[in-house]
Enzyme design. Structure first.
Site, PDB file in Angstrom:
ATOM      1  N   GLU A   1       0.917  -6.048   1.239  1.00 37.45           N
ATOM      2  CA  GLU A   1       1.056  -5.873  -0.213  1.00 37.45           C
ATOM      3  C   GLU A   1       2.168  -4.899  -0.578  1.00 37.45           C
ATOM      4  OE1 GLU A   1      -1.133  -4.522   1.717  1.00 37.45           O
ATOM      5  OE2 GLU A   1      -1.836  -2.577   0.994  1.00 37.45           O
TER       6      GLU A   1
ATOM      7  N   HIS B   1       1.054  -3.086   5.827  1.00 36.53           N
ATOM      8  CA  HIS B   1       0.591  -3.377   4.469  1.00 36.53           C
ATOM      9  C   HIS B   1       1.382  -4.560   3.900  1.00 36.53           C
ATOM     10  CE1 HIS B   1      -2.089   0.049   3.811  1.00 36.53           C
ATOM     11  NE2 HIS B   1      -1.290   0.688   4.648  1.00 36.53           N
TER      12      HIS B   1
ATOM     13  N   CYS C   1      -4.719  -2.557   7.609  1.00 39.18           N
ATOM     14  CA  CYS C   1      -4.544  -1.160   8.021  1.00 39.18           C
ATOM     15  C   CYS C   1      -5.836  -0.610   8.636  1.00 39.18           C
ATOM     16  CB  CYS C   1      -4.047  -0.325   6.840  1.00 39.18           C
ATOM     17  SG  CYS C   1      -3.363   1.252   7.357  1.00 39.18           S
TER      18      CYS C   1
END
Lengths: 207, 254
Positions: free
Chosen positions: A182, A180, A79
């Site tokens: 994650e 992202h 990001c």
């Protein structure tokens, strides 16, 4: 051990949780001696370009990251981390980024709702990082600024949001992800697993 | 512009346990919010909302623990709402691993909380939940607080515009008229709010059939649809809804 760079920008819990879930140990630190002992470095980040540059400078990590990138050491920016790899950003016209890429990060205009937040399709090129990830898989994005550069300059994945922008970039062993991983469910975990295997070798227990 | 419309299951959590948990599903512990969250993640949920309905202040710590455990096992965005009224509480929930927090009554009582929260943590973290009910006299939708018990006199459309100005990143819009009836989302309300603001709107209240999801996302123009009972009681699965939506031409993550 994967070193997660601690420079006070946003929540790093999730990315550490994801690596840990996949069986990779991480350490959160701003100490160069510890980062030196790691097999790869992750530059996460949520927040503003200008203050992130200042924090990296203040902690002596700015020049350190430039040196490691130059040596071909594996780096992963997520990001804001990806955006910091660029020379400039419209978000902070006076700040100079790490400049692994010379382009300028731009703000979405007239693209629709800003920030670009949600699950969007990503077109990837054939690379080990994207192994096992289906074509046009969706990843989770939250950002108001984007990188636009050609495949020749290092774009390795693309996404459309009014404008076609770089969802991922690569130069040498430095990778940047605008989304992202994650928070991107199975596809995101697979990408982090691929990265972990690339930097920790093939004999990882997750195999 | 191919952002997927999101399907979001909502989990009501009381003192760390799911209220109205999933039935007919082989979970080791259907009352454990983390196990249920992992289950919905596997089914294709795009996001999760935990609504903390713990009454006693002392037991609120249990929600932080739920957020911490969820963040270790579920890798999609999740929101925590209920009982959050200070910047400190917002910080704790986000640090525990939540991606967003939602504010309902405290936003009405103290609008600066929305503004401060957005300034400190970013708009993308701050969801304002609005409970709406049609008021015949006012010929307008009215905002309710305190779990729907207290009328505020505020117009829903004006309040929605105000919270956007304050920096909210998203609105979670619940129709009290439709909620619990399983007769479909409130399309006129949802559409009116979506036309008034430019931040994403999550529609909530009234889901009964798969068609209801299509209607609120297409006619209601919502960015996301939230539901609880239809998923908990297995009227259909999240994957079935998403496959249905895909067949209807709605962009979803499959």
């Amino acid at each position: 051990m994967i070193g997660v760079i601690d420079y006070g920008m946003g929540n790093v819990t999730s990315v550490r949780n994801a690596f840990s879930y996949l069986g990779f140990a991480t350490v959160l630190t701003d100490k160069i001696s510890v980062l030196d002992s790691c097999s790869a470095l992750v530059l996460p980040g949520v927040g503003a370009f200008g203050s992130a540059v200042e924090e990296l400078q203040r902690k002596g990590l700015f020049a350190y990251l430039q040196r490691r990138h130059g040596e071909g050491f594996p780096l992963l920016g997520i990001c804001l981390g990806l955006q910091l790899f660029f020379a400039r950003s419209e978000e902070a016209p006076g700040s100079c980024g790490l400049t692994f890429f010379t382009e300028t990060i731009r703000r979405f205009s007239s693209a629709g709702k800003v920030p670009h937040m949600g699950w969007n399709r990503v077109d990837t090129v054939a690379l080990p990082l994207f192994q096992g990830i289906g074509e046009k898989s969706r990843f989770y994005f939250v950002h108001s600024y984007y990188a636009s550069l050609t495949p020749e300059a290092g774009r390795i994945a693309s996404c459309d949001y009014g404008v076609n922008f770089a969802a991922a970039v690569k130069k040498g062993n430095t990778y940047g992800l605008q989304f992202h991983p994650e928070k991107s469910g199975e596809a995101g975990l697979r990408l982090l697993l691929n990265f972990g295997r690339m930097v920790e070798g093939a004999h990882h227990p997750g195999d | 512009m191919v952002l997927a419309k999101r399907i979001i299951p909502c989990l009501d959590v009381k003192e760390g346990r799911v209220v109205k948990g999933v039935q007919f599903v082989d979970l080791k512990d259907a009352g454990d919010p983390v196990e249920l969250a992992a289950f919905y993640n596997k089914e294709g949920a795009d996001e999760l909302v935990f609504l903390d309905i713990t009454a006693s202040f002392e037991k609120r710590e249990t929600m932080l623990e739920v957020a911490r455990r969820t963040a270790k096992e579920v890798f999609i965005p999740f929101t925590v709402g209920g009982g959050i009224s200070t910047i400190e509480q917002i910080r704790n929930i986000l640090n525990a691993g939540a991606d967003k927090i939602s504010l309902n009554t405290p936003a009405v009582e103290n609008p600066s909380l929305v503004k401060e929260g957005a300034r400190i943590f970013g708009s993308q973290c701050i969801v304002v939940a609005i409970d709406a009910r049609w008021n015949e006299q006012l010929e307008d939708w009215e905002v309710y607080t305190h779990g729907g018990r207290q009328a505020t006199g505020l117009s829903v459309l004006d309040w929605a515009a105000r919270v956007e100005e304050l920096g909210a990143g998203e609105i979670l819009l619940t129709s009290m008229d439709a909620d619990g009836g399983q007769a479909g989302y409130d399309i006129p309300l949802t559409r009116a709010v979506c036309e008034r603001v430019s931040i994403p709107v999550i529609a909530s209240g009234g889901a009964g059939k798969m068609e209801d999801f299509a209607r609120v996302l297409i006619e209601g123009r919502a960015d996301a649809a939230l539901a609880a009972s239809v998923f908990h009681y297995r009227h259909f699965s999240i994957r079935e809804v998403k496959e249905y939506l895909h067949a209807q031409g709605v962009e979803v993550r499959l």
